[in-house]
Design a protein around this motif. Structure first.
Motif, short mmCIF file in Angstrom:
data_model
loop_
_atom_site.label_atom_id
_atom_site.label_comp_id
_atom_site.label_asym_id
_atom_site.label_seq_id
_atom_site.Cartn_x
_atom_site.Cartn_y
_atom_site.Cartn_z
N LEU A 365 0.82 -1.21 0.00
CA LEU A 365 0.00 0.00 0.00
C LEU A 365 0.86 1.27 0.00
CD1 LEU A 365 -2.69 -1.06 2.62
CD2 LEU A 365 -2.91 -1.06 0.13
N LYS A 367 0.64 5.41 1.05
CA LYS A 367 -0.06 6.51 1.70
C LYS A 367 0.55 7.82 1.21
CE LYS A 367 -1.21 4.16 6.05
NZ LYS A 367 -1.04 4.21 7.53
N ILE A 368 -0.29 8.76 0.85
CA ILE A 368 0.16 10.09 0.45
C ILE A 368 -0.24 11.07 1.54
CG2 ILE A 368 0.05 11.89 -1.29
CD1 ILE A 368 1.31 9.46 -2.43
N MET A 369 0.73 11.79 2.08
CA MET A 369 0.48 12.74 3.15
C MET A 369 0.55 14.17 2.61
SD MET A 369 0.21 10.49 5.56
CE MET A 369 0.15 11.51 7.04
N GLU A 373 -1.57 15.17 7.05
CA GLU A 373 -2.73 14.30 7.03
C GLU A 373 -2.71 13.42 5.79
OE1 GLU A 373 -6.31 16.50 7.40
OE2 GLU A 373 -5.83 17.33 9.37
N GLU A 374 -3.22 12.20 5.94
CA GLU A 374 -3.26 11.29 4.81
C GLU A 374 -4.38 11.69 3.84
OE1 GLU A 374 -3.93 6.54 3.75
OE2 GLU A 374 -3.86 7.20 5.86
N LYS A 376 -7.14 10.79 1.66
CA LYS A 376 -8.03 9.63 1.53
C LYS A 376 -9.24 9.92 0.67
CE LYS A 376 -7.04 7.08 5.80
NZ LYS A 376 -7.63 6.54 7.05
N LEU A 384 -11.46 6.93 -2.41
CA LEU A 384 -10.01 7.01 -2.60
C LEU A 384 -9.65 8.14 -3.54
CD1 LEU A 384 -9.15 3.21 -2.92
CD2 LEU A 384 -8.83 4.68 -0.93
N PRO A 411 5.86 -1.15 1.70
CA PRO A 411 4.83 -0.13 1.95
C PRO A 411 5.47 1.27 1.88
CG PRO A 411 4.80 -1.84 3.64
CD PRO A 411 6.05 -2.02 2.87
N THR A 413 5.02 5.58 2.56
CA THR A 413 4.34 6.77 3.04
C THR A 413 5.08 7.96 2.44
OG1 THR A 413 3.65 5.71 5.10
CG2 THR A 413 3.63 8.11 5.05
N ASP A 415 5.23 12.11 1.13
CA ASP A 415 4.72 13.44 1.46
C ASP A 415 4.72 14.32 0.22
OD1 ASP A 415 4.13 15.36 3.87
OD2 ASP A 415 5.49 16.45 2.54
#
Length: 554
Positions: A365, A367-369, A373-374, A376, A384, A411, A413, A415
């Motif tokens: 997965l 995640k884009i911050m 904050e993510e 979503k 999504l 995974p 994450t 930014d």
């Protein structure tokens, strides 16, 4: 002199020793000799451990074998020195002229430099997005749109014949719900509770009515079916357009429906039954996948006569093999770990070698911050965040490069601020800036009446330490591409480009390329211009393998 050329030279030396009966290799010569950069600076330009690998088979010690190889290798044109280190490593130093001649070869090869015939003769199918045509592509699809495309690019660069395939999940109840949702929006009615509620559905409905003005005059099931099919066409077209704008092209858009509309599913099941891998139990038809390490047998046809998704998967794989693909690569999401063994078992039941004919890669997965904050929620999809929104927010190059520089099974994450900042600690900016810096220098050279001339330069002049480091890195691209293709790891290309950009910046800072003031252009200036031209070629070729642009100005 490239590592590939040195590998051939060492291989030829071994062959010569065998022919002269100085060396005996009962198993024959190795298929290839690995030549790599030495781990420590000052240990030559290249190194090989071939003596350690072959000594036992040859009935001698690694160091004795290394001495034999070194004696002949020192006579090879372009080899400056060969030293033996430790138990039998061969550290090879290349003549400056022989090493620098590579720059001219790179410039002459142009866009083809880095390509090889490593995987020539292989036909590979890469299926890297499987989506419902019921909504926009989202972040999960975006990672595969990048990584799958990059895998296909490095496979092709390594000589394989590659088809990129998109599997359209256009069968099942979700299509009916999508059609009912589009119809409801067009009529100004409430969307069914279990339907599609995103704002994009209203856009699809408006487009369907604009393209088919008579559709509202239909009634009942006929109208619902018409909205389903027209909405399907609009949404699929949008997915195609989004991917093309993102730089991801598919050769085949394969419809799941087509498997069932023809005889593909039936013929596939007949083939498997003939091979003895199907059985009937409890009124259903099963595949005995436990014969090939699956945790349980799989149902193909349920007791009510309905086909399972696994039946479609099976027919689809058999269809790919029927189309002539030697290797079928599947890129699946993090929630599909359970599919690995069942797909491998399915291939085995079809009579194939699961270690050779099928590969299942699982992506983790992302995640884009943004602002801590993510991300979503999507403005249009409602759930999504979409591919289109990500491109608008981050940019195609930054998004593609960042997603391609990490192993797919890790995974992430990420930014938004880090991906878009214009500083040297942002990898995509760092690499693209190196290309822009090269392009700027070449423009300045043109203003002075100088150009990259690969035939009229003296390679022996490129003796500076930073020139040597840059040349050795330039020589690595074919090996990096072949390795990325064989391991299905395009992130190796990104990491290589960052190393190359660093070597170029250090060379630029230490070695003046253009004459200054009233200084006349000399042979050293011309030689360094060829090296700069070669660097531009390699940076552009590497970025192209990731689907990222090579800007001339930043």
């Amino acid at each position: 002199m490239t590592p590939e050329q040195l590998s051939t030279a060492v291989h030829d030396v071994l062959g010569g020793l065998v022919e002269r009966r100085v060396l005996t290799l009962p198993d024959g010569l190795p298929a290839r000799v690995t030549v790599e950069r030495p781990r420590q600076a000052g240990h030559g330009d290249w190194a090989t451990n071939v003596a350690l690998q072959l000594a036992k088979k040859a009935g001698t010690t690694p160091r004795e074998l290394a001495e034999l190889v070194a004696a002949d290798l020192r006579e090879v044109p372009g080899v400056g020195a060969v030293e033996i280190a430790g138990p039998g490593f061969l550290n090879i130093t290349v003549d400056a002229g022989a090493q620098a001649a590579l720059a001219a070869d790179i410039v002459a090869a142009g866009a083809s430099y880095g390509s090889s015939r490593t995987l020539a003769g292989q036909r590979v199918n890469v299926e890297f997005i499987s989506a419902n045509p019921t909504g926009p592509l989202h972040l999960g699809h975006t990672r595969w749109a990048v990584v799958g495309d990059a895998i296909a690019r490095v496979l092709a660069a390594a000589g394989a014949t590659v088809d990129r395939e998109f599997y359209i999940n256009d069968r099942g109840n979700q299509m009916n719900l999508f059609g009912a949702s589009v119809e409801a929006r067009a009529l100004g009615e409430d969307v069914p509770e279990n339907g599609y509620h995103g704002g994009y559905v209203a856009d699809v409905a408006a487009q369907v009515v604009a393209e088919h003005p008579g559709i509202l005059e239909l009634a009942g099931d006929e109208r619902t079916t018409a909205f389903r099919e027209a909405g399907y066409a609009v949404q699929l077209r949008q997915q195609r357009e989004q991917l093309e704008r993102f730089g991801t092209h598919f050769d085949v858009w394969f419809s799941e429906r087509s498997l069932h509309e023809g005889q593909d599913v039936v013929s596939s099941l007949e083939k498997l039954r003939a091979q003895g891998h199907l059985f009937d139990a409890d009124g259903a038809l099963w595949m005995r996948t436990t014969d090939f390490d699956d945790d349980k047998d799989r149902v193909l046809v349920k007791s009510d006569g309905d086909l399972t998704y696994f039946a479609s998967d099976t027919a689809y794989y058999v269809d790919k093999r029927r189309r002539g693909f030697d290797v079928c690569i599947y890129l699946l999401g993090a929630d599909h770990h359970g599919y690995v063994n069942r797909l491998r078992a399915m291939a085995a039941c079809a009579g194939d070698d699961p270690d050779r004919n099928i590969e299942v890669l699982i992506g983790q997965l992302v995640k884009i911050m943004k602002d801590g904050e993510e991300l979503k929620l999507s403005k249009r999809a409602g759930t999504l965040v979409t591919l289109e929104e990500l491109v608008d927010l981050i940019g195609t190059d930054a998004l593609r490069y960042t997603l391609s520089r990490y192993p797919a099974d890790s995974p992430l994450t990420l930014d938004v601020a880090e991906m878009t900042k214009q500083t040297s600690d942002n990898p995509v900016f760092y690499v693209q800036y190196a290309h822009a810096r090269v392009a700027s220098l070449l423009r300045n050279a043109a203003d002075l009446g100088l150009s990259v001339d690969p035939e009229g330069f003296d390679p022996s002049l490129l003796t500076h330490e930073k020139e040597g480091a840059l040349l050795r890195t330039l020589a690595e691209l074919p090996r990096i591409v072949a390795s990325a293709a064989e391991l299905r790891e395009p992130h190796r290309v990104a990491r290589y480009l960052e190393e190359l950009a660093g070597d170029y910046h250090r060379f630029y800072d230490a070695c003046r390329v253009l004459p200054q003031g009233d200084e006349e252009a000399g042979d050293l200036h011309r030689a360094r211009l060829v090296l700069v031209g070669a660097t531009r070629t390699v940076l552009a070729n590497g970025l192209a393998l990731l689907g990222v642009s090579a800007p001339d100005r930043m």
